[in-house]
Design an enzyme around this catalytic site. Structure first.
Site, PDB file in Angstrom:
ATOM      1  N   ASP A 225      14.129 -20.275 -43.968  1.00 50.49           N
ATOM      2  CA  ASP A 225      12.811 -20.190 -43.334  1.00 50.49           C
ATOM      3  C   ASP A 225      12.395 -21.515 -42.687  1.00 50.49           C
ATOM      4  O   ASP A 225      12.884 -22.583 -43.045  1.00 50.49           O
ATOM      5  CB  ASP A 225      11.766 -19.783 -44.367  1.00 50.49           C
ATOM      6  CG  ASP A 225      11.760 -20.725 -45.565  1.00 50.49           C
ATOM      7  OD1 ASP A 225      12.856 -21.132 -46.008  1.00 50.49           O
ATOM      8  OD2 ASP A 225      10.674 -21.076 -46.044  1.00 50.49           O
ATOM      9  N   GLU A 226      11.486 -21.405 -41.744  1.00 53.07           N
ATOM     10  CA  GLU A 226      10.717 -22.527 -41.226  1.00 53.07           C
ATOM     11  C   GLU A 226      11.558 -23.739 -40.796  1.00 53.07           C
ATOM     12  O   GLU A 226      11.345 -24.853 -41.268  1.00 53.07           O
ATOM     13  CB  GLU A 226       9.686 -22.972 -42.277  1.00 53.07           C
ATOM     14  CG  GLU A 226       8.701 -21.855 -42.623  1.00 53.07           C
ATOM     15  CD  GLU A 226       7.604 -22.317 -43.565  1.00 53.07           C
ATOM     16  OE1 GLU A 226       6.477 -21.834 -43.424  1.00 53.07           O
ATOM     17  OE2 GLU A 226       7.887 -23.162 -44.457  1.00 53.07           O
ATOM     18  N   VAL A 227      12.483 -23.505 -39.898  1.00 53.73           N
ATOM     19  CA  VAL A 227      13.211 -24.626 -39.290  1.00 53.73           C
ATOM     20  C   VAL A 227      12.487 -24.957 -37.979  1.00 53.73           C
ATOM     21  O   VAL A 227      12.411 -24.115 -37.082  1.00 53.73           O
ATOM     22  CB  VAL A 227      14.673 -24.235 -38.985  1.00 53.73           C
ATOM     23  CG1 VAL A 227      15.422 -25.426 -38.397  1.00 53.73           C
ATOM     24  CG2 VAL A 227      15.358 -23.722 -40.240  1.00 53.73           C
TER      25      VAL A 227
ATOM     26  N   HIS B 229      13.920 -27.141 -45.020  1.00 57.74           N
ATOM     27  CA  HIS B 229      13.417 -27.323 -46.386  1.00 57.74           C
ATOM     28  C   HIS B 229      14.477 -27.999 -47.266  1.00 57.74           C
ATOM     29  O   HIS B 229      14.679 -27.620 -48.418  1.00 57.74           O
ATOM     30  CB  HIS B 229      13.025 -25.974 -47.004  1.00 57.74           C
ATOM     31  CG  HIS B 229      11.709 -25.456 -46.484  1.00 57.74           C
ATOM     32  ND1 HIS B 229      10.496 -25.981 -46.861  1.00 57.74           N
ATOM     33  CD2 HIS B 229      11.416 -24.463 -45.592  1.00 57.74           C
ATOM     34  CE1 HIS B 229       9.515 -25.327 -46.231  1.00 57.74           C
ATOM     35  NE2 HIS B 229      10.036 -24.413 -45.466  1.00 57.74           N
TER      36      HIS B 229
ATOM     37  N   GLU C 248      13.569 -15.027 -41.221  1.00 59.85           N
ATOM     38  CA  GLU C 248      14.166 -15.720 -40.085  1.00 59.85           C
ATOM     39  C   GLU C 248      15.678 -15.561 -39.992  1.00 59.85           C
ATOM     40  O   GLU C 248      16.247 -15.800 -38.922  1.00 59.85           O
ATOM     41  CB  GLU C 248      13.836 -17.225 -40.152  1.00 59.85           C
ATOM     42  CG  GLU C 248      12.380 -17.552 -39.888  1.00 59.85           C
ATOM     43  CD  GLU C 248      11.591 -17.716 -41.172  1.00 59.85           C
ATOM     44  OE1 GLU C 248      11.855 -16.940 -42.118  1.00 59.85           O
ATOM     45  OE2 GLU C 248      10.715 -18.596 -41.215  1.00 59.85           O
TER      46      GLU C 248
END
Lengths: 695, 695
Positions: free
Chosen positions: A319-321, A256, A371
């Site tokens: 988050d969200e890698v 992000h 995460e």
């Protein structure tokens, strides 16, 4: 005592069934830990002679707290400045006893409890700290009512303290920039419902929103010129502190983070060049965790931001890698193997460990999304869970503190009731040991900003965030949804006084959509629709939505939760319960007729506006629902069972009305469906009818 | 061409007769000097690809002007930032040709003319100066309409320039303090209607509102803590300059100056001590013009303020000195005699002469109210006339420049039409020589603040100030009131985009008054009332109104001019003109029935609110008007003459309704009276029916 009130309030609500004409006895939200002396036995009139007196301690911060309270009181009464004042306790109508000052910068876990006693002759507020005084003054304000004697506060005794110490609202200023004045008015609204943390999501793929003096290309190239200066950040922090609200910044990393790379492509794991991202979703760019220069940069950056944001906690996202840039980079894959990190998850854990050390070096405690949780991180870090209570419980069992955001995502356009039903201590967390439970600090409502602008963000946050605020403050067993909604309606209007625009911008946006002043027909329609839920808006879009997509349509003006549809549903259930003898029938009939006849009224608007035109199919569906509902009502009224053939036809009408169109949903379809089912003799109650209403 | 449009617009208005459903072809206000190509033959669609190109000159100020324009365009469309941009002229939909930059600080008489040509394929704006570009961009914005193709701008050719160079709005920040954000949103609204002077009334008996670093007791003791810091003043001036608006400060002297004396009693002509004044009116305290220390103080003070306010003009007030303190002070009377000044008027002239020299010493031109006019002052000074065109003409003949505020006092709660009818060049000014006429610079709408707060000040200024703005910008013969109102209604909503609250705070205030959400019955009543006119509010008050009197009542929420009452009146006149065949009848009937039936709906609100209770008598009067009107309608509908006895009874009903109650007036009483008179066979048309409507 409380239970009695809830029941009587609900009976009251069910029996009056006029839209908002009457309010429940006390419109407090969040509801206090204990309320005594109900029903009220008198009231204290608030007029121009009102004054506050400070007992014992009276430092500058407390005096400022009282000044802000008096200003709020002015907003809520329209009485003018100067007549209210801080005076000697013996002359005051409200005496404030404050044990000692709060910390200069609000801290997690500070005492926020207070006791408030109101009698017809005066009121007394006692608290251990200035923070407790702030919370108690908000309660005092919410007791304010219009009466035959002017403004008055009900006589009551309240002993109150929060259930959780961390009660937050996250605002995403990256996906769409949210100006400082919008942040400030939302801080006022947060204070009104006793939220105490602004979690400020300040960087993401779509924008880097804070001025860095050390790395000016962060905002210079990564923000389209839309960022907060450091002075503005300090202004927001001071404003929040005056209201007992902590400000926790979030700089999301290593994913992000495209906006960082526009000015500093050397931080990324892929070659670049990069530009500010316009699309949404989990994107590939991520920081390169294998290069020492990355940590050198972050060391300087975190140091600068740690100086700017005084709060103890520093949120690094995490988050969200998706790992795609890491997979594609041979040097990074070599690094993973060389350091025995197994895979990308191992690499991210390595990165987090390094970042945590930097955060700690600059005196802060690291916070991140689920995460980041890996056993090798120190127990001091805080986990924010978007995944659920399971994830939160796991963290607690491993010794980590955590807070819940799962179930509190305001951008998903779910109901206040659905948020209200989510408890940080429920599900997996319910079976934790007492020690582990203490690690669950609270929760945060999250306002992700794919589809919000400064114009409609308030209406996406409020009033639903107030339901989350109550869940996090009030006792766990305080769960009556009808009481919640009755008070939520009041709070929704109460917040008008702070300039939040969840009510006022509705008409402004509809007038612009219609291009004319008389929007009554458009409002008739939009009052009963809601934006589609969850993440389906993107799927229903004609072309891929981006940060440049106009947010000027009916879906952007419509409230996330239609109060009109909710009330209609309540009316229908009351009617179905007792069709022969229901006060609800004429109201239902009038609404159905209005909907049936609306298309011819809305058509002239559509002729001049493409933005109205796109909701004409919904208008037709609403009309068909109105006609079907009226027929069902007639059957029920006559005590005649509707023919099966007719019911089959109407089922198709309802089915049509259930289909989203122009990314909005007609929220009265289920209640009309119940009317039709009932007219055909089926069991059709939608809401569970509480026992009390059946007595 | 213009006349054709006005007529067709009026016919259109008369024929549709639905409330605001349709708008006139072009909603421009102020109307430009010349408009060609009407009716429009096409339009230019504005979508996300819209870009502005700069031809020739493109300095930072011009780029900033375009950036503000793009931001305004975003507000008016809900389209988002970043997609609009300044680009090369060949790629732009709107090309801007600016001859040369305006002065760094806007000056009186700078060229504000522009030419705007819009075709379906593109638009071009040409102006001599940046100021002209600003004016032209506002016109371009106002051409924006919702269409079947989305937002679009009508094809048109406009050549425009202002009639007067001084088009102002005075805001009184002394009697009630008006916060900076309120001032700023009003500057946006001023720019939208091409007003170019904010006259800022900064000191009076009730408050000294600017920080002085040289004399800190001015604001420190004279403002109750409510004042603008010098930084805030600079912020406002910069904001105004970006919108082509000059800021002229007023420090009223030697009268209207009690607030100065709280900290500096030695300036006064009487012994003191002084406190900030809470009451209104012409009060006794006045500066002592006989002491040199007064001038020494003023020299320093004016020097400081001349540095803070960059405008060429410096307003010293000079109005309403009653002379009582001077009469009571033997030293002052001795001074008058010793200096051969004859009387107090002579003393004030002496004072003005001295003050003018100080103003000039600090590089400024003095401005003041009528009273300062004395032949011994230099011809450079400017007279602001609250007394009328006679006073203005006298000044012009003596060689003084002047501007008109007589007839433009917004606080008197008169109609937009009444302000619109006042022309600086009419009456005595009409017969001036051409040379003398040139000395009449324009005018200013005045918002005196006895009965306004930050909550309702916008609704007292807008939309009526837009009618004054048009009078001062548009050609003198542009006087059609129906056209003005049709466009005023549009401008009223248009200004929503700037956050002015004349529309949005109405419901907010009514909800607070009622203490509940469902205010429809209260709104039915308040929609058709107006505050009492002129200075009668004070006379009708139960106790003497002061600056501490709450401004939270129906009279404070009610609009100065009821659009609903105006429209009802138009409907009634259309009906009376042709009762047998009028589309107006069902609308009139529905309104009358709604009023007749309203008391039972409003009563429950009154039971919980003293603020509703005080308007119950009006509610009864409105109900009686509704019933009487319905009967009259029946007579007219049947073509039957109403009996004389019935008419006599109804006359009493109307008489009752004409009486002010709770300081408000029922504005539909005259139209109902006309219905009654018509039903009794009397000539009863209220508005003059234009020839065009009789054809």
């Amino acid at each position: 005592m409380r239970l009695t009130w809830i029941l009587s309030s609900f009976m009251f609500f069910m029996s009056s069934l006029t839209f908002g004409q009457d309010a429940p006895p006390l419109a407090l939200m969040p509801w206090p830990a204990t309320v005594k002396n109900l029903p009220a036995t008198g009231q204290m009139v608030i007029d121009a002679s009102f004054a506050v007196g400070l007992e014992k301690h009276s430092d500058a911060r407390l005096r400022r707290t009282v000044a802000i309270f008096l200003d709020d009181l002015r907003r809520h009464t329209g009485m003018l400045p100067l007549d209210f004042s801080v005076s000697a306790p013996e002359k005051a109508q409200l005496t404030v006893h404050c044990g000692h000052p709060s910390k200069e910068v609000p801290e997690l876990g500070e005492n926020e409890s207070y006791t408030l006693e109101v009698t017809p002759s005066g009121a007394k507020l006692s608290a251990t700290t200035t923070l407790g005084v702030m919370r108690g003054l908000q309660t005092f304000l919410q007791l304010l009512e219009t009466t035959q004697q002017g403004f008055a506060v009900s006589a009551v005794v309240i002993e109150d303290k929060p259930r959780f110490p961390w009660r937050g609202l996250m605002i995403d200023s990256s996906r769409h920039f949210i100006p400082v004045d919008v942040i400030k008015r939302n801080l006022d609204a947060m204070a009104a419902v006793k939220l105490n943390v602004l979690h400020w999501h300040l960087s993401d793929n779509q924008g880097f929103r804070v001025e860095s003096k050390r790395f000016p290309k962060l905002q210079g190239m990564g923000s389209d010129g839309l960022f907060y200066t450091q002075d503005q950040v300090r202004e927001v922090i001071a404003y929040a502190r005056d209201r007992g609200i902590r400000v926790v910044p979030e700089f999301d990393m290593p994913g992000h983070s495209t906006a960082w790379f526009v000015g500093y492509p050397e931080l990324a794991s892929g070659p670049g060049p990069y530009s500010v991202e316009r699309t949404w979703g989990v994107l590939n760019p991520a920081m390169d965790p294998t290069r020492e220069t990355t940590y050198k940069f972050l060391d300087t950056f975190i140091g600068e931001m740690a100086g700017l944001f005084p709060d103890q906690f520093f949120h690094v996202g995490g988050d969200e890698v998706n790992g795609k840039q890491w997979d594609a980079n041979p040097q990074i894959q070599h690094f993973i193997r060389a350091h025995g990190l197994k895979n990308n998850a191992g690499l991210q854990a390595y990165f987090n460990t390094r970042v945590q050390k930097l955060v700690a070096k600059h005196g802060k405690t690291m916070e991140g999304w689920d995460e980041i949780l890996r056993p090798d991180l120190p127990k001091s870090i805080v986990i924010q869970s978007w995944r659920g209570q399971r994830s939160l419980a796991d963290a607690a069992q491993q010794g980590y503190r955590g807070l819940l955001s799962y179930g509190y995502y305001l951008d998903l356009m779910n109901t206040a009731a659905s948020h209200y039903a989510v408890d940080p201590m429920s599900d997996a967390a319910a079976s934790l040991s007492e020690t582990d439970k203490k690690r669950i600090l609270g929760g945060e409502a999250c306002m992700w900003a794919e589809y919000v602008s400064s114009e409609n963000v308030d209406s996406r946050i409020w009033p639903r965030a107030a339901a989350v605020a109550e869940r996090l403050w009030s006792p766990q067993n305080f769960t009556d949804v009808n009481s919640m909604y009755a008070r939520l309606d009041r709070i929704n209007d109460w917040l008008d006084a702070y300039g939040v625009t969840q009510n006022t911008n509705y008409d402004v946006m509809l007038r612009r959509i219609a291009g004319t002043e008389d929007i009554s027909s458009l409002r008739t329609l939009v009052d009963v629709v809601e934006p589609v839920k969850g993440y389906s808006r993107a799927n229903l879009a004609v072309s891929e939505p981006t940060s440049l997509t106009p947010l000027n349509r009916v879906v952007d003006a419509a409230r996330p939760e239609s109060a009109a549809a909710r009330r209609f549903s309540t009316l229908v259930d009351a009617f179905i319960l007792n069709p022969a003898n229901s006060a609800a029938e004429p109201q239902i009939r009038a609404l159905l007729a209005q909907w049936r006849d609306n298309p011819e009224k809305i058509r002239p608007l559509a002729e001049n506006s493409s933005l109205v035109q796109e909701v004409l199919p919904l208008s037709q569906n609403l009309s068909a629902l109105g006609a079907a509902g009226l027929q069902a009502l007639d059957y029920l009224h006559r005590g005649e069972k509707a023919p099966a053939e007719w019911e089959t036809q109407q089922r198709a009408v309802v089915q049509q009305a259930f289909e989203p169109k122009a990314q909005v949903l007609l929220m009265v379809a289920p209640a009309v469906q119940r009317l039709i089912q009932a007219s055909a003799g089926e069991n059709a109650t939608g809401l569970p009818i509480p026992k009390s209403a059946l007595d």
